[in-house]
Design a protein around this motif. Structure first.
Motif, PDB file in Angstrom:
ATOM      1  N   THR A  79      24.350  46.175  28.549  1.00  0.00           N
ATOM      2  CA  THR A  79      24.120  45.606  27.725  1.00  0.00           C
ATOM      3  C   THR A  79      23.205  44.416  27.804  1.00  0.00           C
ATOM      4  N   LYS A  80      22.446  43.807  27.014  1.00  0.00           N
ATOM      5  CA  LYS A  80      22.256  41.823  26.865  1.00  0.00           C
ATOM      6  C   LYS A  80      23.145  41.242  26.474  1.00  0.00           C
ATOM      7  N   TRP A  81      24.234  41.439  25.551  1.00  0.00           N
ATOM      8  CA  TRP A  81      25.317  40.289  25.035  1.00  0.00           C
ATOM      9  C   TRP A  81      26.315  41.661  25.308  1.00  0.00           C
ATOM     10  N   VAL A  82      27.622  40.613  25.254  1.00  0.00           N
ATOM     11  CA  VAL A  82      28.989  41.384  25.484  1.00  0.00           C
ATOM     12  C   VAL A  82      29.679  40.602  24.063  1.00  0.00           C
ATOM     13  N   LEU A  83      30.753  40.866  23.394  1.00  0.00           N
ATOM     14  CA  LEU A  83      31.314  39.863  22.202  1.00  0.00           C
ATOM     15  C   LEU A  83      32.629  40.920  22.838  1.00  0.00           C
ATOM     16  N   PHE A  84      34.068  40.410  22.908  1.00  0.00           N
ATOM     17  CA  PHE A  84      35.295  40.809  22.942  1.00  0.00           C
ATOM     18  C   PHE A  84      36.040  40.062  21.397  1.00  0.00           C
ATOM     19  N   LEU A  85      37.055  41.647  21.442  1.00  0.00           N
ATOM     20  CA  LEU A  85      37.194  41.850  20.370  1.00  0.00           C
ATOM     21  C   LEU A  85      38.009  42.372  20.241  1.00  0.00           C
ATOM     22  N   ASP A  86      39.664  41.969  19.605  1.00  0.00           N
ATOM     23  CA  ASP A  86      40.394  42.583  19.711  1.00  0.00           C
ATOM     24  C   ASP A  86      40.673  42.742  19.146  1.00  0.00           C
ATOM     25  N   ALA A  87      41.855  43.798  19.206  1.00  0.00           N
ATOM     26  CA  ALA A  87      42.375  44.983  17.741  1.00  0.00           C
ATOM     27  C   ALA A  87      42.923  44.511  16.525  1.00  0.00           C
ATOM     28  N   LEU A 133      35.094  31.562  21.973  1.00  0.00           N
ATOM     29  CA  LEU A 133      33.753  31.501  22.469  1.00  0.00           C
ATOM     30  C   LEU A 133      34.240  33.294  23.021  1.00  0.00           C
ATOM     31  N   ALA A 134      33.979  34.232  21.962  1.00  0.00           N
ATOM     32  CA  ALA A 134      34.111  35.685  22.345  1.00  0.00           C
ATOM     33  C   ALA A 134      32.798  35.549  22.145  1.00  0.00           C
ATOM     34  N   LEU A 135      31.596  35.649  22.515  1.00  0.00           N
ATOM     35  CA  LEU A 135      30.286  36.264  22.147  1.00  0.00           C
ATOM     36  C   LEU A 135      29.493  35.371  23.640  1.00  0.00           C
ATOM     37  N   PHE A 136      28.693  36.478  24.431  1.00  0.00           N
ATOM     38  CA  PHE A 136      28.254  35.728  25.328  1.00  0.00           C
ATOM     39  C   PHE A 136      26.979  36.601  25.907  1.00  0.00           C
ATOM     40  N   LYS A 137      26.112  36.056  26.798  1.00  0.00           N
ATOM     41  CA  LYS A 137      25.111  37.112  27.123  1.00  0.00           C
ATOM     42  C   LYS A 137      26.111  37.650  28.599  1.00  0.00           C
ATOM     43  N   VAL A 138      25.403  39.340  28.726  1.00  0.00           N
ATOM     44  CA  VAL A 138      26.357  39.430  29.666  1.00  0.00           C
ATOM     45  C   VAL A 138      25.684  38.287  31.011  1.00  0.00           C
ATOM     46  N   GLY A 139      26.495  38.198  31.983  1.00  0.00           N
ATOM     47  CA  GLY A 139      25.676  37.590  33.025  1.00  0.00           C
ATOM     48  C   GLY A 139      25.702  35.544  33.303  1.00  0.00           C
ATOM     49  N   ALA A 140      25.883  35.330  31.882  1.00  0.00           N
ATOM     50  CA  ALA A 140      26.055  34.101  31.910  1.00  0.00           C
ATOM     51  C   ALA A 140      27.658  33.243  32.479  1.00  0.00           C
TER      52      ALA A 140
END
Length: 278
Positions: A79-87, A133-140
């Motif tokens: 996908t274009k974006w990735v969001l890392f989220l803790d449980a 800063l947990a949401l960013f473009k994949v590859g950035a």
């Protein structure tokens, strides 16, 4: 319509928190939801699979990369974006509305996110704000590289931040941070955090290449870590300047626990330095 987004949830024994985290995401927000598991011995993987998330197993060798960077490198999202989220982080309705608008922007490569903090069953009104800063473009970019050798049991990036190429925006609506594993887990977890913080400080404080990547908050924190004043400084800032007193006994207790944590970090730093000098 699902967003061009992968939500990645690193976990280990999160059966108490994960059901609420997945439920809050919902089934139509992101194209992919991936749970990255570190050998859970409870029902974590079963819960993730039954919900419909993809499950990836991660085994840490004690060195770089840890879980988030390993995922970005070895299971790069399509996908274009990735969001890392803790449980123990739960997306709110307001956040999801703002998220849909934010991901339409092309002038930024990532977003700072803000979180509420719950302690002893209720949301804290004051204290230092939690931002990541947990949401960013994949590859950035990826999380800052820290070459360690099993400084602690932590197999996931904790206080590292992504180093991105490009401008970064802000999403104002907050994510709820609620950990249902209790105070004992909190204290044990932060002992590991303190060991990691101390080892990182001793190794990297004199490394100009690493220090150049620190945020201003990291620079201030590491400057204070050289003195036992870091604990009292945190307490005064959190409880008085940032309004922790508004939460009464809960706010005082939370500030004292954090004060003890930072004092512990200082003591572990001195312990390491004395050991290396002898």
């Amino acid at each position: 319509m699902a967003l061009d987004l992968t939500i990645a949830i690193p976990v280990r024994n999160e059966e108490k928190n994960l059901p609420g985290c997945l439920s809050a995401i919902g089934t139509d927000l992101a194209r992919h939801v991936v749970v990255i598991d570190s050998g859970s011995t409870d029902r974590t993987k079963e819960i993730a699979t039954n919900w419909g998330a993809s499950v990836i197993d991660f085994v840490w060798d004690g060195k770089f990369p840890k879980k988030r960077n390993w995922f970005l490198r070895n299971h790069t999202p399509t996908t274009k974006w990735v969001l890392f989220l803790d449980a123990d982080e739960y997306l709110t309705a307001d956040f999801k509305i703002e998220l849909r608008r934010a991901l339409e922007r092309d002038d930024v490569v990532g977003f700072w996110l803000s979180y509420t903090i719950y302690f002893l069953g209720k949301r804290l009104k004051g204290g230092y704000p939690l931002r990541k800063l947990a949401l960013f473009k994949v590859g950035a970019g990826e999380y800052e590289r820290i070459d360690e050798e099993k400084w602690s049991k932590l197999d996931m990036e904790v206080h590292e931040h992504p180093v991105l190429i490009g401008s970064v925006g802000v999403i104002q609506s907050k994510i709820d941070h609620q950990d249902f594993r209790g105070v004992s887990h909190y204290v044990i977890k932060h002992d590991d955090y303190a060991s990691w913080e101390a080892a990182r400080f001793v190794k990297s404080a004199a490394n100009a290449r690493v220090a150049d990547q620190w945020t201003w908050k990291q620079r201030l924190k590491y400057r204070l870590m050289r003195t036992p004043l870091i604990g009292p400084a945190y307490f005064c800032g959190s409880f008085f300047l940032m309004g922790g007193f508004r939460d009464g006994a809960r706010g005082l207790s939370f500030a004292l626990l954090k004060t003890a944590y930072f004092t512990q970090v200082y003591c572990k730093i001195r312990e390491k330095e004395i050991s290396e000098e002898s």
